[in-house]
Design an enzyme around this catalytic site. Structure first.
Site, PDB file in Angstrom:
ATOM      1  CD  GLU A   1      68.314  74.498  56.111  1.00  0.00           C
ATOM      2  OE1 GLU A   1      68.770  75.243  55.252  1.00  0.00           O
ATOM      3  OE2 GLU A   1      67.104  74.177  56.175  1.00  0.00           O
TER       4      GLU A   1
ATOM      5  CD  GLN B   1      58.765  63.666  51.641  1.00  0.00           C
ATOM      6  OE1 GLN B   1      57.921  64.567  51.764  1.00  0.00           O
ATOM      7  NE2 GLN B   1      59.908  63.672  52.306  1.00  0.00           N
TER       8      GLN B   1
ATOM      9  CB  CYS C   1      46.839  61.171  25.125  1.00  0.00           C
ATOM     10  SG  CYS C   1      46.484  59.407  25.045  1.00  0.00           S
TER      11      CYS C   1
ATOM     12  N   GLY D   1      67.245  64.212  54.190  1.00  0.00           N
ATOM     13  CA  GLY D   1      67.056  65.255  53.184  1.00  0.00           C
ATOM     14  C   GLY D   1      65.630  65.685  52.950  1.00  0.00           C
ATOM     15  CB  THR D   2      62.411  65.190  53.950  1.00  0.00           C
ATOM     16  OG1 THR D   2      61.118  65.776  53.713  1.00  0.00           O
ATOM     17  CG2 THR D   2      62.414  64.489  55.291  1.00  0.00           C
TER      18      THR D   2
ATOM     19  CB  CYS E   1      41.893  57.774  27.054  1.00  0.00           C
ATOM     20  SG  CYS E   1      43.687  57.599  26.895  1.00  0.00           S
TER      21      CYS E   1
ATOM     22  CB  CYS F   1      45.741  60.158  28.722  1.00  0.00           C
ATOM     23  SG  CYS F   1      44.532  61.083  27.741  1.00  0.00           S
TER      24      CYS F   1
ATOM     25  CB  CYS G   1      42.444  59.758  23.201  1.00  0.00           C
ATOM     26  SG  CYS G   1      42.875  60.698  24.682  1.00  0.00           S
TER      27      CYS G   1
ATOM     28  CG  HIS H   1      55.132  62.837  46.959  1.00  0.00           C
ATOM     29  ND1 HIS H   1      55.961  63.732  47.571  1.00  0.00           N
ATOM     30  CD2 HIS H   1      54.229  62.479  47.900  1.00  0.00           C
ATOM     31  CE1 HIS H   1      55.558  63.939  48.814  1.00  0.00           C
ATOM     32  NE2 HIS H   1      54.517  63.178  49.054  1.00  0.00           N
TER      33      HIS H   1
HETATM   34  C1  BV8 Z   1      46.765  65.240  50.628  1.00  0.00           C
HETATM   35  C2  BV8 Z   1      54.557  66.668  43.635  1.00  0.00           C
HETATM   36  C3  BV8 Z   1      44.437  65.146  50.924  1.00  0.00           C
HETATM   37  C4  BV8 Z   1      55.482  65.778  42.905  1.00  0.00           C
HETATM   38  C5  BV8 Z   1      54.486  67.070  46.011  1.00  0.00           C
HETATM   39  C6  BV8 Z   1      47.695  67.417  56.880  1.00  0.00           C
HETATM   40  C7  BV8 Z   1      47.300  66.145  56.452  1.00  0.00           C
HETATM   41  C8  BV8 Z   1      47.152  65.856  55.091  1.00  0.00           C
HETATM   42  C9  BV8 Z   1      47.410  66.857  54.129  1.00  0.00           C
HETATM   43  C10 BV8 Z   1      47.788  68.105  54.562  1.00  0.00           C
HETATM   44  C11 BV8 Z   1      47.923  68.389  55.913  1.00  0.00           C
HETATM   45  N1  BV8 Z   1      48.315  69.683  56.017  1.00  0.00           N
HETATM   46  C12 BV8 Z   1      48.447  70.221  54.791  1.00  0.00           C
HETATM   47  C13 BV8 Z   1      48.103  69.292  53.883  1.00  0.00           C
HETATM   48  C14 BV8 Z   1      48.098  69.510  52.447  1.00  0.00           C
HETATM   49  C15 BV8 Z   1      49.428  69.151  51.790  1.00  0.00           C
HETATM   50  C16 BV8 Z   1      50.610  69.547  52.637  1.00  0.00           C
HETATM   51  O1  BV8 Z   1      51.199  68.714  53.331  1.00  0.00           O
HETATM   52  N2  BV8 Z   1      50.987  70.822  52.532  1.00  0.00           N
HETATM   53  C17 BV8 Z   1      52.154  71.305  53.249  1.00  0.00           C
HETATM   54  C18 BV8 Z   1      52.944  72.251  52.363  1.00  0.00           C
HETATM   55  C19 BV8 Z   1      51.679  71.980  54.526  1.00  0.00           C
HETATM   56  N3  BV8 Z   1      49.478  67.731  51.515  1.00  0.00           N
HETATM   57  C20 BV8 Z   1      48.904  67.294  50.374  1.00  0.00           C
HETATM   58  O2  BV8 Z   1      48.291  68.001  49.615  1.00  0.00           O
HETATM   59  C21 BV8 Z   1      49.031  65.806  50.083  1.00  0.00           C
HETATM   60  N4  BV8 Z   1      47.728  65.334  49.731  1.00  0.00           N
HETATM   61  O3  BV8 Z   1      46.944  65.254  51.804  1.00  0.00           O
HETATM   62  O4  BV8 Z   1      45.525  65.145  50.039  1.00  0.00           O
HETATM   63  C22 BV8 Z   1      43.568  64.058  50.492  1.00  0.00           C
HETATM   64  C23 BV8 Z   1      43.450  62.930  51.299  1.00  0.00           C
HETATM   65  C24 BV8 Z   1      42.590  61.934  50.909  1.00  0.00           C
HETATM   66  C25 BV8 Z   1      41.875  62.043  49.706  1.00  0.00           C
HETATM   67  C26 BV8 Z   1      42.049  63.155  48.893  1.00  0.00           C
HETATM   68  C27 BV8 Z   1      42.888  64.182  49.275  1.00  0.00           C
HETATM   69  C28 BV8 Z   1      49.911  65.561  48.851  1.00  0.00           C
HETATM   70  C29 BV8 Z   1      51.359  65.765  49.179  1.00  0.00           C
HETATM   71  C30 BV8 Z   1      52.214  65.560  47.913  1.00  0.00           C
HETATM   72  C31 BV8 Z   1      52.343  66.858  47.190  1.00  0.00           C
HETATM   73  N5  BV8 Z   1      53.216  66.729  46.030  1.00  0.00           N
HETATM   74  N6  BV8 Z   1      55.165  67.079  44.876  1.00  0.00           N
HETATM   75  C32 BV8 Z   1      56.650  66.589  42.400  1.00  0.00           C
HETATM   76  O5  BV8 Z   1      56.476  67.311  41.403  1.00  0.00           O
HETATM   77  O6  BV8 Z   1      57.740  66.490  43.020  1.00  0.00           O
HETATM   78  S1  BV8 Z   1      55.268  67.438  47.474  1.00  0.00           S
HETATM   79  C33 BV8 Z   1      56.700  68.360  47.255  1.00  0.00           C
HETATM   80  O7  BV8 Z   1      57.240  68.588  48.572  1.00  0.00           O
HETATM   81  C34 BV8 Z   1      57.815  67.593  46.598  1.00  0.00           C
HETATM   82  O8  BV8 Z   1      57.382  66.597  45.750  1.00  0.00           O
HETATM   83  C35 BV8 Z   1      58.602  66.939  47.729  1.00  0.00           C
HETATM   84  O9  BV8 Z   1      58.510  65.566  47.586  1.00  0.00           O
HETATM   85  C36 BV8 Z   1      57.848  67.363  48.943  1.00  0.00           C
HETATM   86  C37 BV8 Z   1      58.622  67.494  50.191  1.00  0.00           C
HETATM   87  O10 BV8 Z   1      59.705  68.354  49.989  1.00  0.00           O
HETATM   88  P1  BV8 Z   1      61.177  67.819  50.431  1.00  0.00           P
HETATM   89  O11 BV8 Z   1      61.463  66.565  49.694  1.00  0.00           O
HETATM   90  O12 BV8 Z   1      61.267  67.761  51.912  1.00  0.00           O
HETATM   91  O13 BV8 Z   1      62.113  68.944  49.853  1.00  0.00           O
HETATM   92  P2  BV8 Z   1      62.385  70.402  50.472  1.00  0.00           P
HETATM   93  O14 BV8 Z   1      62.968  71.241  49.388  1.00  0.00           O
HETATM   94  O15 BV8 Z   1      61.176  70.876  51.207  1.00  0.00           O
HETATM   95  O16 BV8 Z   1      63.501  70.134  51.600  1.00  0.00           O
HETATM   96  C38 BV8 Z   1      64.785  69.693  51.192  1.00  0.00           C
HETATM   97  C39 BV8 Z   1      65.544  69.360  52.457  1.00  0.00           C
HETATM   98  O17 BV8 Z   1      66.834  68.851  52.087  1.00  0.00           O
HETATM   99  C40 BV8 Z   1      65.792  70.564  53.364  1.00  0.00           C
HETATM  100  O18 BV8 Z   1      65.481  70.216  54.693  1.00  0.00           O
HETATM  101  C41 BV8 Z   1      67.307  70.803  53.221  1.00  0.00           C
HETATM  102  O19 BV8 Z   1      67.876  71.269  54.429  1.00  0.00           O
HETATM  103  C42 BV8 Z   1      67.805  69.415  52.930  1.00  0.00           C
HETATM  104  N7  BV8 Z   1      69.087  69.338  52.224  1.00  0.00           N
HETATM  105  C43 BV8 Z   1      69.648  70.263  51.382  1.00  0.00           C
HETATM  106  N8  BV8 Z   1      70.831  69.786  50.930  1.00  0.00           N
HETATM  107  C44 BV8 Z   1      70.999  68.540  51.479  1.00  0.00           C
HETATM  108  C45 BV8 Z   1      69.901  68.263  52.297  1.00  0.00           C
HETATM  109  N9  BV8 Z   1      69.788  67.117  52.999  1.00  0.00           N
HETATM  110  C46 BV8 Z   1      70.791  66.222  52.896  1.00  0.00           C
HETATM  111  N10 BV8 Z   1      71.888  66.398  52.115  1.00  0.00           N
HETATM  112  C47 BV8 Z   1      72.015  67.550  51.396  1.00  0.00           C
HETATM  113  N11 BV8 Z   1      73.116  67.737  50.628  1.00  0.00           N
HETATM  114 ZN    ZN Z   2      44.372  59.568  26.008  1.00  0.00          ZN
END
Ligand code: BV8
Ligand code: ZN
Length: 251
Positions: free
Chosen positions: A220, A105, A152, A192-193, A134, A131, A155, A123
């Site tokens: 966690e 992710q 861009c 890590g998710t 374009c 862009c 353009c 992701h």
């Molecule tokens: C979509 C952008 C529809 C890039 C990101 C049900 C079905 C489908 C969709 C949904 C649904 N319910 C809700 C939705 C909408 C939404 C969603 O899921 N919302 C959530 C909040 C409820 N989903 C969407 O919008 C998706 N699109 O479904 O579109 C559609 C379908 C067809 C046609 C048109 C439209 C799009 C999802 C992608 C969103 N973009 N990011 C960027 O800039 O990064 S997601 C964002 O959260 C991040 O990118 C990241 O990738 C993602 C997940 O977060 P994590 O990676 O888990 O990170 P987080 O901080 O949360 O957790 C870190 C973990 O690490 C913790 O557990 C912690 O304990 C642990 N940790 C800490 N230290 C360590 C460790 N682990 C190991 N070692 C360590 N040392």
């Molecule tokens: Zn362009």
């Protein structure tokens, strides 16, 4: 089942796997110095905004400066970051298993920099831009960016990061490869998710349905903990190397 430590039996089952899929999130890059998004809740990531608010098309359209300040900041942090032992362990496992697919992710490219070759970026990537006028898509590693928001070169249109924002679909071809790898693996690691973002968060359930051994690595508990065969509570950079089969293939 929460394990406090790695048993010999678990290491054996790990070593014997044939096809492996590894789903990673921001936690795998924490030990490289890259901040996570939620820290357990829905922590603000930039100017008091949570990721669900700022990583949206609406934000890019209404406030491109704030949107791009956050992405520019992340590009600066990630440019300085090095792959950590977790990324390197996963890259080394490609040589041990018949098939290993990294389903990430993350948009930081650290798995590839650690040497992983079979990486599905659900992701997108912070290092690619697109862009909005374009459609020109290109690699852009400029740190710092010459202007916020960047435009861009062809353009003059507004650029966006080539990432999947909330409300946007994960690229169909990438997600179907991730589903195929998940549905056919015998070992599925979740590293890590927080497992709250869909459709990525649906993959561990699919792995379980396909009767893969599901191992979670996270300091966690998460929604995956309820369905995982084993949850190893701890940091990925410490735990993954301990799971690694011996390099010389013996034992
Ligand atoms: C979509 C952008 C529809 C890039 C990101 C049900 C079905 C489908 C969709 C949904 C649904 N319910 C809700 C939705 C909408 C939404 C969603 O899921 N919302 C959530 C909040 C409820 N989903 C969407 O919008 C998706 N699109 O479904 O579109 C559609 C379908 C067809 C046609 C048109 C439209 C799009 C999802 C992608 C969103 N973009 N990011 C960027 O800039 O990064 S997601 C964002 O959260 C991040 O990118 C990241 O990738 C993602 C997940 O977060 P994590 O990676 O888990 O990170 P987080 O901080 O949360 O957790 C870190 C973990 O690490 C913790 O557990 C912690 O304990 C642990 N940790 C800490 N230290 C360590 C460790 N682990 C190991 N070692 C360590 N040392
Ligand atoms: Zn362009």
């Amino acid at each position: 089942m929460i394990y406090e430590r790695i048993t010999e039996e678990l290491k054996e089952r790990f070593r014997e796997a044939w096809a492996v899929a590894v789903l990673t999130g921001a936690g795998v890059s924490v030990e490289s110095g890259v901040p996570t998004f939620r820290g357990g809740g829905s922590a603000p990531v930039w100017k008091g905004l949570p990721v669900e608010k700022i990583a949206t098309l609406e934000m890019l359209r209404t406030d491109p400066v704030t949107f791009w300040q956050w992405y520019a900041y992340r590009r600066e942090v990630i440019e300085e970051a090095e792959p950590n032992p977790a990324h390197r362990a996963i890259a080394a496992w490609e040589r041990h298993f018949e098939r290993l697919t990294v389903i990430t992710q993350n948009v930081d490219g650290l798995h590839q920099r650690a040497g992983s070759r079979n990486v599905l970026e659900l992701h997108g990537s912070l290092w690619r831009v697109r862009c909005m006028r374009c459609g020109l898509k290109s690699e852009d590693r400029r740190v710092p960016l010459p202007e916020i928001p960047p435009h861009c070169p062809a353009c003059g249109g507004l650029l966006r990061p080539d990432v999947v924002l909330f409300g946007e679909a994960v690229p169909e071809d990438i997600f179907s490869q991730a589903v195929a790898a998940t549905a056919t693996c015998d070992l599925f690691l979740v590293v890590g998710t927080s497992a709250v973002v869909y459709p990525a968060a649906a993959l561990p359930v699919l792995a379980k349905q396909n009767r893969a051994l599901v191992i979670e690595v996270n300091p966690e508990a998460t929604p995956v903990t309820e369905i995982a065969d084993v949850t190893l509570l701890g940091r990925a950079g410490e735990i993954l190397p301990l799971l690694s089969p011996p390099e010389n293939g013996t034992g």
